[in-house]
Scaffold this active site. Structure first.
Site, short mmCIF file in Angstrom:
data_model
loop_
_atom_site.label_atom_id
_atom_site.label_comp_id
_atom_site.label_asym_id
_atom_site.label_seq_id
_atom_site.Cartn_x
_atom_site.Cartn_y
_atom_site.Cartn_z
N GLU A 45 0.85 -1.21 0.00
CA GLU A 45 0.00 0.00 0.00
C GLU A 45 0.87 1.24 0.00
O GLU A 45 2.03 1.21 0.38
CB GLU A 45 -0.95 0.00 1.20
CG GLU A 45 -0.29 -0.24 2.55
CD GLU A 45 -0.28 0.99 3.43
OE1 GLU A 45 -0.22 2.11 2.88
OE2 GLU A 45 -0.30 0.83 4.67
N ARG A 70 -0.73 -2.31 12.00
CA ARG A 70 -1.76 -2.64 11.02
C ARG A 70 -1.60 -1.84 9.72
O ARG A 70 -2.56 -1.32 9.18
CB ARG A 70 -3.16 -2.45 11.60
CG ARG A 70 -3.54 -3.41 12.71
CD ARG A 70 -4.99 -3.21 13.13
NE ARG A 70 -5.88 -3.40 11.98
CZ ARG A 70 -7.04 -2.77 11.83
NH1 ARG A 70 -7.43 -1.88 12.72
NH2 ARG A 70 -7.80 -3.01 10.77
N CYS A 75 7.69 -1.26 -2.04
CA CYS A 75 8.78 -2.23 -2.19
C CYS A 75 9.93 -2.04 -1.22
O CYS A 75 10.42 -3.01 -0.64
CB CYS A 75 9.29 -2.23 -3.63
SG CYS A 75 10.15 -0.73 -4.17
N HIS A 114 12.64 -0.12 -8.24
CA HIS A 114 12.05 -1.23 -7.50
C HIS A 114 13.15 -2.03 -6.80
O HIS A 114 14.21 -2.27 -7.36
CB HIS A 114 11.26 -2.15 -8.42
CG HIS A 114 10.68 -3.33 -7.72
ND1 HIS A 114 9.71 -3.23 -6.75
CD2 HIS A 114 10.96 -4.67 -7.83
CE1 HIS A 114 9.40 -4.42 -6.30
NE2 HIS A 114 10.14 -5.32 -6.93
N ASP A 129 10.78 -11.64 -3.63
CA ASP A 129 10.21 -10.29 -3.70
C ASP A 129 8.85 -10.31 -3.03
O ASP A 129 8.00 -11.14 -3.35
CB ASP A 129 10.08 -9.89 -5.18
CG ASP A 129 9.66 -8.43 -5.37
OD1 ASP A 129 9.34 -7.76 -4.39
OD2 ASP A 129 9.66 -7.98 -6.54
#
Length: 274
Positions: A45, A70, A75, A114, A129
């Site tokens: 997220e 929570r 990445c 990334h 990953d």
């Protein structure tokens, strides 16, 4: 930013977070099991970049956010945390950097934006990953094979071209490129500049769109802006358009386990357009 060796994470709290009670042996089976549980429980997220909040990569901040609060992350957060966990289990690994190809023009040069990991077990190298969102492989992939490799959430393969490797996913019987990388090791500090750009630049897609993803057993859940999609392993899917920030927050909470950190800011961002 500290390196991951400067602090220690509570492995018990991490394993509780992902619901893992299996072996701690440094093996490919352990790596695969922890990777699958991580991706089923810690969502991808980008709420912090979207809401104008800083994205911190030091280990205490990662543990506080992803393990205890929570929340999920993108990445750098996901794979830096995962890197520390597998390192504590004695799994040899290095960090790598990739150029994202997914949904990008084939002739466009892409930055290394990334993070992924290269793990070595019993002399065999695997790509691991947990941070590419809706099309992230949910199992380690052998680096030494260009044959298709089945994961719990899709069929992947790695194509080698000189020093470069391209990760591809099979969707509707067609192989589509996900990202391209080489084997040049990266240090945690090497991810700082890319993280700063992705989390603060007006040119970053993470600053303007909402993304969330989980790869739970038997399905993938994805939220892109106002659209929530569930794709089953049998190929079926269901989509639902969400009307406002409160409905989006409810889906984030109920389907992804995400506690929205600032509802007032989310309402303002959604009203502006995501």
């Amino acid at each position: 930013m500290t390196t991951l060796d400067d602090d220690r994470i509570d492995l018990g709290a991490y394993f509780s977070r992902i619901g893992y009670s299996g072996s701690h042996e440094a093996s490919v089976d352990t790596l695969a099991a922890i990777q699958a549980r991580h991706m089923a429980c810690i969502p991808f997220e980008n709420l912090d970049p979207l809401l104008g909040r800083p994205v911190r990569l030091d280990l205490p901040s990662l543990a506080h956010k992803l393990v205890h609060s929570r929340r999920g992350g993108y990445c750098f957060e996901q794979n830096l945390l995962f890197s520390h966990v597998i390192g504590r289990l004695g799994i040899e690994h290095i960090g790598l950097a990739a150029r994202v190809l997914w949904n990008q023009p084939a002739d466009e040069d892409r930055p290394r934006s990334h993070m992924l990991l290269l793990a070595t077990l019993d002399g065999v190298a695997y790509i691991a990953d947990v941070g590419f969102g809706g099309h992230c492989p949910s199992a380690p992939l052998r680096l030494d094979s260009e044959a298709p490799q089945q994961t719990p959430h899709g069929n992947y393969r790695l194509r080698r071209d000189g020093a470069d490797y391209t990760l591809l996913i099979n969707i509707d019987n067609a192989w589509r490129p996900v990202y391209r990388f080489d084997l040049c090791p990266q240090l945690p500090v090497d991810y700082v500049a890319a993280n700063y750009y992705l989390s603060t630049s007006d040119d970053s897609h993470f600053r303007h769109g909402l993304y969330a993803a989980l790869a739970t057993p038997g399905e993938r859940r994805a939220l892109l802006g106002h659209r929530y999609t569930v794709r089953k392993d049998d190929g079926s899917s269901a989509r639902r358009d969400l009307s406002d920030a409160d409905e989006i927050a409810a889906v984030l909470r109920e389907e992804f386990g995400i506690a929205v950190p600032d509802m007032a800011c989310l309402r303002a961002v959604v009203a502006h357009g995501i």
